[in-house]
Design a protein around this motif. Structure first.
Motif, PDB file in Angstrom:
ATOM      1  N   HIS A 131       0.856  -1.183   0.000  1.00 11.42           N
ATOM      2  CA  HIS A 131       0.000   0.000   0.000  1.00 11.42           C
ATOM      3  C   HIS A 131       0.896   1.238   0.000  1.00 11.42           C
ATOM      4  N   HIS A 132       0.397   2.327  -0.585  1.00 13.56           N
ATOM      5  CA  HIS A 132       1.177   3.563  -0.609  1.00 13.56           C
ATOM      6  C   HIS A 132       1.599   4.007   0.785  1.00 13.56           C
ATOM      7  N   ALA A 133       0.800   3.689   1.801  1.00 10.97           N
ATOM      8  CA  ALA A 133       1.141   4.090   3.161  1.00 10.97           C
ATOM      9  C   ALA A 133       2.505   3.550   3.574  1.00 10.97           C
ATOM     10  N   SER A 134       2.838   2.359   3.109  1.00  5.13           N
ATOM     11  CA  SER A 134       4.142   1.770   3.382  1.00  5.13           C
ATOM     12  C   SER A 134       5.152   2.177   2.323  1.00  5.13           C
ATOM     13  N   LEU A 135       4.790   2.011   1.067  1.00  2.00           N
ATOM     14  CA  LEU A 135       5.731   2.228  -0.025  1.00  2.00           C
ATOM     15  C   LEU A 135       6.250   3.662  -0.045  1.00  2.00           C
ATOM     16  N   VAL A 136       5.333   4.631  -0.031  1.00  2.00           N
ATOM     17  CA  VAL A 136       5.746   6.034  -0.128  1.00  2.00           C
ATOM     18  C   VAL A 136       6.525   6.466   1.108  1.00  2.00           C
ATOM     19  N   THR A 137       6.078   6.013   2.277  1.00  2.00           N
ATOM     20  CA  THR A 137       6.744   6.415   3.514  1.00  2.00           C
ATOM     21  C   THR A 137       8.193   5.956   3.545  1.00  2.00           C
ATOM     22  N   TRP A 138       8.422   4.672   3.296  1.00  4.49           N
ATOM     23  CA  TRP A 138       9.798   4.169   3.336  1.00  4.49           C
ATOM     24  C   TRP A 138      10.617   4.715   2.169  1.00  4.49           C
ATOM     25  N   GLN A 139       9.977   4.929   1.046  1.00  8.15           N
ATOM     26  CA  GLN A 139      10.658   5.524  -0.109  1.00  8.15           C
ATOM     27  C   GLN A 139      11.222   6.904   0.252  1.00  8.15           C
ATOM     28  N   GLN A 140      10.387   7.723   0.898  1.00  7.01           N
ATOM     29  CA  GLN A 140      10.813   9.077   1.231  1.00  7.01           C
ATOM     30  C   GLN A 140      11.844   9.090   2.368  1.00  7.01           C
ATOM     31  N   ILE A 141      11.678   8.207   3.345  1.00  2.30           N
ATOM     32  CA  ILE A 141      12.668   8.107   4.415  1.00  2.30           C
ATOM     33  C   ILE A 141      14.014   7.665   3.848  1.00  2.30           C
ATOM     34  N   ALA A 142      13.992   6.746   2.874  1.00  2.09           N
ATOM     35  CA  ALA A 142      15.233   6.292   2.245  1.00  2.09           C
ATOM     36  C   ALA A 142      15.930   7.437   1.512  1.00  2.09           C
ATOM     37  N   LYS A 143      15.148   8.292   0.867  1.00  2.19           N
ATOM     38  CA  LYS A 143      15.748   9.440   0.174  1.00  2.19           C
ATOM     39  C   LYS A 143      16.442  10.369   1.160  1.00  2.19           C
ATOM     40  N   ARG A 144      15.863  10.538   2.340  1.00  8.72           N
ATOM     41  CA  ARG A 144      16.449  11.437   3.339  1.00  8.72           C
ATOM     42  C   ARG A 144      17.695  10.847   3.986  1.00  8.72           C
ATOM     43  N   THR A 145      17.756   9.533   4.069  1.00  8.22           N
ATOM     44  CA  THR A 145      18.852   8.899   4.811  1.00  8.22           C
ATOM     45  C   THR A 145      19.926   8.301   3.910  1.00  8.22           C
ATOM     46  N   GLY A 146      19.641   8.186   2.604  1.00  6.56           N
ATOM     47  CA  GLY A 146      20.600   7.560   1.698  1.00  6.56           C
ATOM     48  C   GLY A 146      20.462   6.060   1.612  1.00  6.56           C
ATOM     49  N   ALA A 147      19.458   5.498   2.267  1.00 10.90           N
ATOM     50  CA  ALA A 147      19.244   4.052   2.204  1.00 10.90           C
ATOM     51  C   ALA A 147      18.652   3.655   0.855  1.00 10.90           C
ATOM     52  N   ASP A 148      18.719   2.378   0.560  1.00 12.89           N
ATOM     53  CA  ASP A 148      18.155   1.829  -0.680  1.00 12.89           C
ATOM     54  C   ASP A 148      16.856   1.098  -0.367  1.00 12.89           C
ATOM     55  N   VAL A 149      15.934   1.108  -1.329  1.00  9.92           N
ATOM     56  CA  VAL A 149      14.680   0.361  -1.204  1.00  9.92           C
ATOM     57  C   VAL A 149      14.629  -0.688  -2.303  1.00  9.92           C
ATOM     58  N   GLU A 150      14.366  -1.917  -1.915  1.00  5.71           N
ATOM     59  CA  GLU A 150      14.215  -3.020  -2.863  1.00  5.71           C
ATOM     60  C   GLU A 150      12.848  -3.658  -2.651  1.00  5.71           C
ATOM     61  N   TYR A 151      12.349  -4.337  -3.703  1.00  2.00           N
ATOM     62  CA  TYR A 151      10.990  -4.874  -3.669  1.00  2.00           C
ATOM     63  C   TYR A 151      10.979  -6.368  -3.975  1.00  2.00           C
ATOM     64  N   HIS A 164      13.115 -14.930  -4.138  1.00  2.00           N
ATOM     65  CA  HIS A 164      13.613 -13.570  -4.347  1.00  2.00           C
ATOM     66  C   HIS A 164      13.737 -12.838  -3.019  1.00  2.00           C
ATOM     67  N   ALA A 165      12.775 -13.080  -2.118  1.00  2.00           N
ATOM     68  CA  ALA A 165      12.843 -12.468  -0.787  1.00  2.00           C
ATOM     69  C   ALA A 165      14.125 -12.879  -0.074  1.00  2.00           C
ATOM     70  N   ALA A 166      14.473 -14.155  -0.159  1.00  2.00           N
ATOM     71  CA  ALA A 166      15.678 -14.650   0.507  1.00  2.00           C
ATOM     72  C   ALA A 166      16.939 -14.029  -0.085  1.00  2.00           C
ATOM     73  N   GLU A 167      16.893 -13.704  -1.381  1.00  2.00           N
ATOM     74  CA  GLU A 167      18.043 -13.049  -2.012  1.00  2.00           C
ATOM     75  C   GLU A 167      18.181 -11.602  -1.542  1.00  2.00           C
ATOM     76  N   LEU A 168      17.059 -10.902  -1.435  1.00  2.00           N
ATOM     77  CA  LEU A 168      17.095  -9.477  -1.102  1.00  2.00           C
ATOM     78  C   LEU A 168      17.417  -9.211   0.357  1.00  2.00           C
ATOM     79  N   ILE A 169      16.893 -10.037   1.241  1.00  2.75           N
ATOM     80  CA  ILE A 169      17.029  -9.779   2.673  1.00  2.75           C
ATOM     81  C   ILE A 169      18.376 -10.325   3.138  1.00  2.75           C
ATOM     82  N   ASP A 170      19.373  -9.449   3.161  1.00  7.84           N
ATOM     83  CA  ASP A 170      20.730  -9.870   3.506  1.00  7.84           C
ATOM     84  C   ASP A 170      21.272  -9.005   4.632  1.00  7.84           C
ATOM     85  N   GLU A 171      22.584  -9.062   4.863  1.00 10.71           N
ATOM     86  CA  GLU A 171      23.183  -8.360   6.001  1.00 10.71           C
ATOM     87  C   GLU A 171      23.098  -6.845   5.881  1.00 10.71           C
TER      88      GLU A 171
END
Length: 416
Positions: A131-151, A164-171
């Motif tokens: 939902h946009h409530a999650s997607l947009v929020t974390w997207q914008q927080i990532a922009k402010r902090t320099g973090a990356d967002v993957e789906y 694919h989840a197991a590949e993305l969720i790493d250290e």
């Protein structure tokens, strides 16, 4: 609250609790309400809470030593305990923060935790069905902090690709945020498996339970969620109130999201210290009556039985899926009926825009939702601009689904 001997819901009896279901519109036609994923209707038992509160003990909480304030404070605090119990949080009120809705709960964690903890090279993992409530929020927080967002990818059947989840969720992953039940596909996601992947990687998991808490038993400790959010208005409660579960040790370490009255212990001209949980995160005068009413909604649903509610919704979704599948010109999105599909069906009728279809439904007093359902990227992935969505709750019947199908026939005839 009565149920049949077989354990299924006594729907006709339940409908008597919801005055709005007797509403008639247009040519004196009774409303068929199939927009429950957006907002459920409210039973008399919950509506009565507001009259009781404002007539009997209307006062601000935690601010007065007089009788009315004490009575309101006790009811409001006990509502926290009740909601914690409802979702399986053994820590009680200390792990249950009241917010306005799921959206505010996500923002609370994103700002209070994310802005302080995320940085360049860190990863936030979402799903393509967020939902946009999650997607947009974390997207914008990532922009402010320099973090990356993957789906995490959604496969052709509308389920998460867990490889694919197991590949993305790493250290490098610091937060996994996933919807428990998709408000577009109806998919029930394996959030406990996602939690295990997150914790193995040293990350937290936030679960958006807006579509799950109202419709099925939820146990946040069995899931091992670090955060879990829900909204009152989707569970037969009032609007403007929701809940955020958080593990006590995490909530204690986080900074507040909002500042002001009641969330403090001591204030000087130089600094301030914070109140105990959960009041640390509830600045200002809260939604007192709404919180108490949400707890009443939890009582109402528990009397019906959350297992019964889940079964009823699954049966209605299967019936709707089967009825709509009879037509070659209707495309249905999400998994086939089963335990990993919730009580909604999103679809499109060939050559008819979802908004036009919803308008024709309205002519027959059938209330459905049309649009992108706050999942624009998912609709882009599906290759459609919008979809129509019928979503079901404790008071809906198969006969209402038949009315829906008849109204679709009217639209088909009109546009042909």
């Amino acid at each position: 609250m009565e149920t049949t001997q077989s354990g299924a819901l006594d729907v006709e009896r339940i409908r008597e609790d919801f005055p709005i279901l007797q509403r008639r519109v247009g040519d004196d036609v009774q409303v068929v309400y199939l927009d429950n994923a957006a907002t459920t209707q409210t039973p008399e038992q919950v509506i009565d809470v507001f009259g009781d509160y404002y007539r009997g003990y209307n006062a601000n909480v935690h601010r007065g030593i007089h009788h009315l304030s004490q009575e309101a404070s006790i009811a409001y605090e006990e509502a926290h305990d009740r909601m914690a119990e409802f979702i399986g949080a053994s820590g009680g009120r200390e792990e249950m923060v009241f917010t306005k809705n799921t959206t505010e709960s996500i923002n609370l964690v994103a700002y209070a935790w994310g802005l302080n903890e995320l940085g360049s090279g860190d990863r936030v993992v979402l799903t393509e069905m967020e939902h946009h409530a999650s997607l947009v929020t974390w997207q914008q927080i990532a922009k402010r902090t320099g973090a990356d967002v993957e789906y995490i990818r959604v496969d052709d059947d509308g389920r998460l690709d867990m490889d694919h989840a197991a590949e993305l969720i790493d250290e490098d992953t610091e937060m996994v945020s996933a919807v428990h039940v998709s408000n577009t596909l109806g998919t029930v996601n394996p959030v406990a498996d996602l939690a295990e992947l997150a914790h193995d990687a040293g990350a937290y998991i936030f679960v958006d339970g807006a579509q799950a808490v109202p419709t099925r038993p939820v146990d946040v400790e069995a899931i091992d969620a670090d955060f879990y959010a829900f909204s009152g208005h989707k569970m037969a409660g009032p609007t403007g109130i929701g809940g955020l579960y958080g593990k006590k040790e995490i909530l204690e370490d986080m900074e507040p999201f909002l500042y002001g009255g009641d969330m403090i212990t001591k204030v000087t001209y130089e600094d301030a210290t914070w109140n105990e949980l959960p009041w640390k995160y509830e600045a200002g005068t809260p939604l007192i009556a709404e919180g108490i009413a949400m707890a009443e909604a939890a009582d109402y649903l528990d009397e019906l039985g959350m297992d019964n509610i889940r079964t009823h919704e699954e049966q209605l979704a299967e019936y709707a899926y089967d009825r709509l599948s009879e037509f070659d010109d209707i495309e249905i999105y999400g998994p086939e009926p089963g335990p990993d599909r919730g009580g909604l069906v999103s679809f499109n009728l060939d050559s008819v825009h979802a908004h036009d279809l919803a308008s024709i439904m309205n002519d027959s007093a059938v209330a459905i939702r049309a649009g992108d359902h706050c999942t624009q990227p998912l609709h882009d992935k599906l290759g459609v601009a919008a979809s129509a969505r019928a979503s079901f709750y404790v008071y809906n019947t198969r006969e209402e689904i038949d009315v829906l199908v008849d109204a679709i026939d009217d639209a088909r005839e009109l546009f042909s």
